[in-house]
Design a protein around this motif. Structure first.
Motif, PDB file in Angstrom:
ATOM      1  N   UNK A 185       0.748  -1.310  -0.023  1.00 30.62           N
ATOM      2  CA  UNK A 185      -0.041  -0.181  -0.012  1.00 30.62           C
ATOM      3  C   UNK A 185       0.899   1.326  -0.014  1.00 30.62           C
ATOM      4  N   UNK A 186       0.505   2.149  -0.987  1.00 33.36           N
ATOM      5  CA  UNK A 186       1.229   3.376  -0.984  1.00 33.36           C
ATOM      6  C   UNK A 186       0.487   4.207   0.187  1.00 33.36           C
ATOM      7  N   UNK A 187      -0.744   4.201   0.397  1.00 34.77           N
ATOM      8  CA  UNK A 187      -1.455   4.524   1.432  1.00 34.77           C
ATOM      9  C   UNK A 187      -0.488   4.628   2.778  1.00 34.77           C
ATOM     10  N   UNK A 188      -0.349   3.257   3.123  1.00 33.20           N
ATOM     11  CA  UNK A 188       0.184   2.877   4.331  1.00 33.20           C
ATOM     12  C   UNK A 188       1.681   3.924   4.482  1.00 33.20           C
ATOM     13  N   UNK A 189       2.318   3.784   3.434  1.00 31.44           N
ATOM     14  CA  UNK A 189       3.532   4.642   3.403  1.00 31.44           C
ATOM     15  C   UNK A 189       3.210   6.091   4.051  1.00 31.44           C
ATOM     16  N   UNK A 190       2.133   6.764   3.506  1.00 32.37           N
ATOM     17  CA  UNK A 190       1.811   8.245   3.869  1.00 32.37           C
ATOM     18  C   UNK A 190       1.334   8.085   5.405  1.00 32.37           C
ATOM     19  N   UNK A 191       0.655   7.192   5.834  1.00 33.09           N
ATOM     20  CA  UNK A 191      -0.011   7.167   7.136  1.00 33.09           C
ATOM     21  C   UNK A 191       1.290   7.044   8.239  1.00 33.09           C
ATOM     22  N   UNK A 192       2.209   6.570   7.944  1.00 31.32           N
ATOM     23  CA  UNK A 192       3.194   6.639   8.730  1.00 31.32           C
ATOM     24  C   UNK A 192       4.149   7.816   9.191  1.00 31.32           C
ATOM     25  N   UNK A 193       3.495   8.940   8.074  1.00 32.14           N
ATOM     26  CA  UNK A 193       3.876  10.259   8.267  1.00 32.14           C
ATOM     27  C   UNK A 193       5.042  10.484   7.426  1.00 32.14           C
ATOM     28  N   UNK A 194       5.785   9.373   6.711  1.00 25.96           N
ATOM     29  CA  UNK A 194       6.630   9.622   5.615  1.00 25.96           C
ATOM     30  C   UNK A 194       6.108  10.171   4.423  1.00 25.96           C
ATOM     31  N   UNK A 195       7.010  11.001   3.601  1.00 28.72           N
ATOM     32  CA  UNK A 195       6.495  11.669   2.374  1.00 28.72           C
ATOM     33  C   UNK A 195       7.264  11.418   1.333  1.00 28.72           C
ATOM     34  N   UNK A 196       8.080  10.206   1.509  1.00 25.99           N
ATOM     35  CA  UNK A 196       8.805   9.863   0.262  1.00 25.99           C
ATOM     36  C   UNK A 196       8.745   8.264   0.367  1.00 25.99           C
ATOM     37  N   UNK A 197       9.163   7.783  -1.173  1.00 25.72           N
ATOM     38  CA  UNK A 197       8.814   6.418  -1.342  1.00 25.72           C
ATOM     39  C   UNK A 197       9.804   5.544  -0.613  1.00 25.72           C
ATOM     40  N   UNK A 198       9.525   4.037  -0.301  1.00 26.89           N
ATOM     41  CA  UNK A 198      10.392   3.242   0.359  1.00 26.89           C
ATOM     42  C   UNK A 198      10.814   2.127  -0.614  1.00 26.89           C
ATOM     43  N   UNK A 199      11.867   1.628  -0.138  1.00 22.66           N
ATOM     44  CA  UNK A 199      12.678   0.538  -1.063  1.00 22.66           C
ATOM     45  C   UNK A 199      11.736  -0.601  -1.151  1.00 22.66           C
ATOM     46  N   UNK A 200      11.054  -1.060  -0.114  1.00 21.56           N
ATOM     47  CA  UNK A 200      10.401  -2.333  -0.019  1.00 21.56           C
ATOM     48  C   UNK A 200       8.889  -1.853   0.696  1.00 21.56           C
ATOM     49  N   UNK A 201       7.676  -2.643   0.471  1.00 24.91           N
ATOM     50  CA  UNK A 201       6.587  -2.515   0.859  1.00 24.91           C
ATOM     51  C   UNK A 201       6.372  -2.229   2.449  1.00 24.91           C
ATOM     52  N   UNK A 202       6.923  -3.397   3.121  1.00 26.78           N
ATOM     53  CA  UNK A 202       6.856  -3.422   4.525  1.00 26.78           C
ATOM     54  C   UNK A 202       8.121  -2.541   5.220  1.00 26.78           C
ATOM     55  N   UNK A 203       7.634  -2.022   6.393  1.00 29.67           N
ATOM     56  CA  UNK A 203       8.807  -1.162   6.842  1.00 29.67           C
ATOM     57  C   UNK A 203       9.899  -1.975   7.166  1.00 29.67           C
ATOM     58  N   UNK A 204       9.597  -3.294   8.058  1.00 25.74           N
ATOM     59  CA  UNK A 204      10.828  -4.002   8.618  1.00 25.74           C
ATOM     60  C   UNK A 204      11.761  -4.673   7.704  1.00 25.74           C
ATOM     61  N   UNK A 205      11.498  -4.655   6.349  1.00 27.94           N
ATOM     62  CA  UNK A 205      12.257  -4.776   5.250  1.00 27.94           C
ATOM     63  C   UNK A 205      12.749  -3.861   4.514  1.00 27.94           C
ATOM     64  N   UNK A 206      12.387  -2.748   4.562  1.00 29.08           N
ATOM     65  CA  UNK A 206      13.073  -1.588   3.923  1.00 29.08           C
ATOM     66  C   UNK A 206      14.075  -0.853   4.536  1.00 29.08           C
ATOM     67  N   UNK A 207      15.323  -0.962   3.992  1.00 23.97           N
ATOM     68  CA  UNK A 207      16.531  -0.530   4.375  1.00 23.97           C
ATOM     69  C   UNK A 207      16.457   1.126   4.175  1.00 23.97           C
ATOM     70  N   UNK A 208      15.687   1.531   3.161  1.00 30.04           N
ATOM     71  CA  UNK A 208      15.907   2.741   2.390  1.00 30.04           C
ATOM     72  C   UNK A 208      14.528   3.190   2.275  1.00 30.04           C
ATOM     73  N   UNK A 209      14.151   4.565   2.986  1.00 30.40           N
ATOM     74  CA  UNK A 209      13.009   5.324   2.866  1.00 30.40           C
ATOM     75  C   UNK A 209      12.979   6.268   1.999  1.00 30.40           C
ATOM     76  N   UNK A 210      13.760   6.260   1.002  1.00 28.16           N
ATOM     77  CA  UNK A 210      13.951   7.284   0.034  1.00 28.16           C
ATOM     78  C   UNK A 210      14.425   6.758  -1.422  1.00 28.16           C
ATOM     79  N   UNK A 211      13.774   5.809  -1.663  1.00 23.54           N
ATOM     80  CA  UNK A 211      13.927   4.994  -2.733  1.00 23.54           C
ATOM     81  C   UNK A 211      12.826   5.201  -4.028  1.00 23.54           C
ATOM     82  N   UNK A 212      13.346   5.406  -4.964  1.00 18.03           N
ATOM     83  CA  UNK A 212      12.372   5.844  -6.060  1.00 18.03           C
ATOM     84  C   UNK A 212      12.029   4.918  -7.112  1.00 18.03           C
ATOM     85  N   UNK A 213      12.396   3.485  -6.982  1.00 16.45           N
ATOM     86  CA  UNK A 213      11.957   2.505  -7.697  1.00 16.45           C
ATOM     87  C   UNK A 213      10.502   2.185  -8.063  1.00 16.45           C
TER      88      UNK A 213
END
Length: 269
Positions: A172-200
């Motif tokens: 979910x793109x929505x859930x990324x926004x719901x965390x307060x982040x305004x950038x794209x993550x590397x992976x969908x799940x926060x626990x697996x996402x090493x980067x939260x500023x990843x444009x792929x």
């Protein structure tokens, strides 16, 4: 509409294509280009990689013709023909009416990636379009989702894309926004996402401009304005920069009407 960079990279692009061809078996690619991080866990390595190879051949055809190198264009046209024939022979399941690899299971990314690059044989076009349009959900990795945003727009299914972007269940793109982040993550799940500023997965940004705001750049002097008025949106606006200035669209709901304001720079139609 500046072709300088494209032409400057032509000879190197030919070498990349030659290397990728060395990884093929009967024009089917054995490269590592699977559909990276697919939401359906189907990497469709050979379908994805062969689609990329075909797309490279088509780009080389166009770039050769821009330089009046017709002999080169003929060479890459022949490559494209052989890749297309081999792809449809190897991956199209006549009984199921869709593309698949070793498994006979349906995977949307296995249909939508080859469709986006023009790999679908003409006789199979209607069955692949039906498979895409009747899919119960949008899924895929960085190549599958990029293709989905392109193809669903072409097929007039903007509503499905809107539902995918705004849904709350994972992925979910929505859930990324719901965390307060305004950038794209590397992976969908926060626990697996090493980067939260990843444009792929950044194809969603282009979709907001092109579909929701409705600004499509045809070329440097022509734009198409066609906003998507999602039922639960009350307004949207966006602007893009062109060589002659900024083009903008703003729309809002007022009562039962939709007010659209468009601004385009001088000398743009």
């Amino acid at each position: 509409n500046d072709k300088t960079l494209l032409l400057a990279c032509y000879e190197k692009a030919k070498k990349v294509f030659e290397y990728q061809m060395s990884l093929t078996d009967g024009y089917i690619s054995n490269s590592m280009w699977g559909d990276h991080l697919p939401t359906n866990h189907k990497y469709i390595k050979h379908i994805s990689a062969t689609s990329a190879l075909y797309n490279m051949a088509c780009n080389l055809i166009e770039t050769a013709r821009l330089q009046n190198k017709e002999e080169d264009a003929k060479v890459y046209s022949l490559y494209a023909k052989h890749i297309k024939e081999a792809f449809n022979t190897r991956f199209y399941n006549k009984e199921k009416g869709f593309y698949c690899e070793d498994s006979e299971e349906f995977a949307l990314n296995a249909q939508i990636i080859p469709y986006a690059v023009g790999l679908v044989d003409g006789q199979k076009l209607s069955s692949i379009e039906k498979a895409i349009m009747t899919a119960t959900k949008i899924d895929g990795g960085i190549f599958g989702l990029k293709s989905a945003f392109l193809v669903y727009n072409q097929l007039g299914l903007q509503n499905k894309l809107y539902e995918f972007v705004t849904k709350k269940e994972e992925p979910s793109f929505y859930n990324w926004l719901a965390t307060g982040d305004k950038s794209l993550w590397e992976q969908w799940e926060e626990k697996h996402s090493r980067s939260k500023n990843h444009h792929m997965f950044g194809v969603v940004d282009g979709w907001l401009y092109k579909t929701v705001a409705g600004i499509e750049i045809v070329d440097g002097k022509t734009i198409k304005i066609a906003p998507y008025f999602a039922k639960d949106l009350s307004w949207a606006k966006g602007e893009v920069s062109l060589p002659s200035g900024k083009a903008s669209v703003s729309w809002r709901r007022e009562g039962g009407d939709i007010i659209v304001e468009v601004k385009i720079p001088f000398n743009v139609k």
